[in-house]
Design an enzyme around this catalytic site. Structure first.
Site, mmCIF file in Angstrom:
data_model
loop_
_atom_site.group_PDB
_atom_site.id
_atom_site.type_symbol
_atom_site.label_atom_id
_atom_site.label_comp_id
_atom_site.label_asym_id
_atom_site.label_seq_id
_atom_site.Cartn_x
_atom_site.Cartn_y
_atom_site.Cartn_z
ATOM 1 N N PHE A 320 -5.732 -5.644 -10.395
ATOM 2 C CA PHE A 320 -6.585 -6.789 -9.629
ATOM 3 C C PHE A 320 -7.630 -7.488 -9.800
ATOM 4 C CE2 PHE A 320 -4.923 -2.864 -7.218
ATOM 5 C CZ PHE A 320 -4.080 -3.264 -6.620
ATOM 6 N N CYS A 416 -13.276 -4.487 -0.236
ATOM 7 C CA CYS A 416 -14.076 -5.388 0.625
ATOM 8 C C CYS A 416 -13.508 -5.090 2.031
ATOM 9 C CB CYS A 416 -13.509 -6.851 0.401
ATOM 10 S SG CYS A 416 -11.689 -7.168 0.348
HETATM 11 C C1 LIG Z 1 -10.432 -8.898 -4.155
HETATM 12 S S1 LIG Z 1 -9.607 -9.692 -5.419
HETATM 13 C C2 LIG Z 1 -10.356 -9.197 -6.783
HETATM 14 C C3 LIG Z 1 -10.614 -10.206 -8.022
HETATM 15 C C4 LIG Z 1 -11.377 -10.012 -9.031
HETATM 16 N N1 LIG Z 1 -11.535 -8.480 -9.372
HETATM 17 C C5 LIG Z 1 -12.667 -10.420 -8.905
HETATM 18 O O1 LIG Z 1 -13.661 -9.623 -8.391
HETATM 19 O O2 LIG Z 1 -13.083 -11.568 -9.169
HETATM 20 C C6 LIG Z 1 -8.223 -9.390 -5.417
HETATM 21 C C7 LIG Z 1 -6.927 -9.981 -6.492
HETATM 22 O O3 LIG Z 1 -5.955 -9.062 -6.535
HETATM 23 C C8 LIG Z 1 -4.843 -9.977 -6.469
HETATM 24 N N2 LIG Z 1 -3.775 -9.070 -6.149
HETATM 25 C C9 LIG Z 1 -3.158 -8.771 -4.783
HETATM 26 N N3 LIG Z 1 -1.995 -7.862 -4.917
HETATM 27 C C10 LIG Z 1 -1.742 -7.748 -6.013
HETATM 28 C C11 LIG Z 1 -0.633 -7.059 -6.538
HETATM 29 N N4 LIG Z 1 0.075 -6.322 -6.033
HETATM 30 N N5 LIG Z 1 -0.520 -7.226 -8.008
HETATM 31 C C12 LIG Z 1 -1.411 -7.948 -8.613
HETATM 32 N N6 LIG Z 1 -2.385 -8.519 -8.157
HETATM 33 C C13 LIG Z 1 -2.577 -8.670 -6.828
HETATM 34 C C14 LIG Z 1 -5.146 -11.071 -5.764
HETATM 35 O O4 LIG Z 1 -4.453 -12.268 -6.181
HETATM 36 C C15 LIG Z 1 -6.656 -11.294 -6.067
HETATM 37 O O5 LIG Z 1 -6.950 -12.028 -7.193
#
Ligand SMILES: C[S@@+](CC[C@H](N)C(=O)[O-])C[C@H]1O[C@@H](n2cnc3c(N)ncnc32)[C@H](O)[C@@H]1O
Length: 460
Positions: A320, A416
């Site tokens: 993620f 979060c």
């Molecule tokens: C809380 S954000 C964290 C992003 C990064 N770690 C940061 O701190 O900038 C969660 C991310 O997970 C991605 N995401 C959610 N579900 C996912 C999945 N099943 N597979 C891949 N990415 C996913 C979302 O698009 C988002 O960018």
């Protein structure tokens, strides 16, 4: 207090009563009790006696509005924003900052106790934001038509899709805030009203988004019902003079609740702005996810590096990964770092930043985390260190299953949402991991939002 009548709830709409607040709810609410019956009153604090008017009552709980604080908690303070509790942007401005931090620590402690059992691990104090105001580098104001044919900037009301006109926001980065307001003023000069599905279905303009970097550059995005905003080109010099380093239009013909549409067109300046955090330059598209407080994002990066301690022999997975916030500094220290993210825009930013930083050992996979993990240790390398930063819903059980198969030495779980963190930690403890430490980093001062890092290591 009105007499308790068996046929009616302990409180009914319109009742006025005295209440003792005994706990803090998850938003702006203090929680009081009438026997077993729960009453939520926004803007109150544990230990206070308040005079409240009930605004809604159901079989299980009631909500009240605060009429008067009869006995104040020591942690009460003036909110310092005239829109507080009508605007939904902040929930804890009536509580002093040290108490906000203690409250976040206590909520994380409850999540950890739920997973590991009470008394097993004491979570560390919350890392404060210094200062706690001006931390939001992403500002979104929604546009509404005024009675005099103008436009006014609004935020959503507390617990409502309705809009509240806003004139100040001490939580926002001043540069981003000033540019957002000046943009709304400039948009008055165009003959386009704000879109309102009920009263102005032919209006064109929806929202203004500004993302400011720590070196004072700003990305401005105008969200509109059409791909083009006639007359915008003539406004560009004034918007640049007001601080817009880059300008784009996002076309969003969708629902009222949806901020952005799928297409963003560059109008002026670069399509990504650089943000320097520690030894890494990130390249941020304004409509992709990036942490709202860059200062606290750096604290998060450093905390994850401190725990994972990658060295030249390590293969690290960042699940993620968004725009590579953790992946890039991990790659700088590791043999190899993989980021997995399903948002193609964020993956594009991460790849561009890897190239910009000369990190050839950072690679990014655009796809679903559980599906990608299935391939690790088969046709893809097996990571021995893992960072995870899932959305609020937490981890799919398949992710825990695959981690149990891959057996990475250390995990850095960024969350979060303490409730899903507690649930997932429990699963990870059952899958061969031990909780080493946990702390929250105050990414969202003045709110009830909690950002936490749980550090786990493999047992045996
Ligand atoms: C809380 S954000 C964290 C992003 C990064 N770690 C940061 O701190 O900038 C969660 C991310 O997970 C991605 N995401 C959610 N579900 C996912 C999945 N099943 N597979 C891949 N990415 C996913 C979302 O698009 C988002 O960018």
């Amino acid at each position: 207090m009105p007499p308790l009548d068996a046929k009616r709830h302990p409180a009914a709409r319109g009742d006025e009563l005295e209440l003792t607040i005994d706990a803090m709810g998850s938003g702006p609410d203090g929680v009081g009790h009438l026997g077993d019956y729960v009453v939520f009153v926004p803007g109150t604090l544990p230990g206070e006696r308040v005079w409240t008017r009930i605004t809604s009552a159901t079989r299980k709980f009631a909500r009240g509005e605060l009429l008067e604080v009869l006995a104040e908690a020591p942690e009460r303070r003036a909110p310092g924003c005239q829109h507080y509790l009508r605007c939904g942007g902040c929930q804890r401005r009536h509580q002093d900052y040290p108490a906000q931090l203690r409250d976040k620590q206590a909520r994380l402690q409850r999540a950890v106790d739920h997973a590991a059992g009470p008394g097993v691990l004491a979570v560390q104090p919350t890392v404060p934001a210094r200062p706690p105001h001006g931390q939001r580098h992403k500002v979104v104001v929604h546009l509404r038509n005024t009675r005099t044919n103008g436009l006014e900037p609004c935020f959503h009301r507390l617990r409502s899709p309705e809009l509240e006109a806003i004139t100040e926001c001490p939580a926002s980065d001043p540069l981003a805030w000033d540019l957002a307001l000046e943009t709304v003023r400039r948009l008055h000069d165009l003959p386009h009203g704000a879109w309102d599905p009920d009263f102005a279905p032919h209006g064109l303009l929806r929202s203004v988004l500004v993302r400011a970097t720590t070196n004072g550059a700003c990305h401005l995005v105008l969200v509109a019902r059409q791909p083009e905003i006639p007359g915008l080109q003539e406004l560009v010099p004034a918007l640049q003079a007001a601080g817009a380093t880059a300008i784009a239009v996002n076309h969003n013909p969708g629902e009222f609740s949806q901020l952005l549409g799928p297409h963003t067109e560059r109008i002026a300046g670069p399509s990504r702005l650089p943000e320097q955090l520690g030894d890494t330059t990130y390249l941020i598209s304004p409509t992709a996810f990036f942490q709202t407080s860059p200062q606290q994002a750096l604290v998060l990066v450093e905390s994850v590096l401190d725990w994972l301690r990658p060295s030249a022999n390590d293969v690290v997975a960042d699940l993620f990964c968004g725009g590579g916030l953790l992946t890039l500094p991990l790659a700088r220290r590791a043999k190899l770092a993989f980021g997995v993210e399903w948002n193609a825009l964020a993956v594009g930013d991460a790849r561009a930043a890897a190239e910009h930083n000369g990190l050839r050992n950072a690679t990014f996979h655009s796809g679903d985390v559980p599906t990608w993990l299935l391939r690790c240790g088969r046709d893809l390398p097996r990571p021995n260190l893992v960072a995870l930063d899932p959305p609020r819903a937490g981890l799919d059980p398949a992710v825990v299953r695959e981690l149990a198969r891959l057996r990475p030495q250390r995990l850095a779980y960024v969350s979060c949402e303490p409730e899903t963190l507690g649930r997932d930690l429990r699963l990870l403890l059952g899958a061969g991991y031990r909780l080493h430490s946990a702390l929250s980093i105050d990414m969202f001062p003045e709110t009830a939002h909690l950002e936490a890092l749980a550090c786990l290591e493999r047992t045996g």
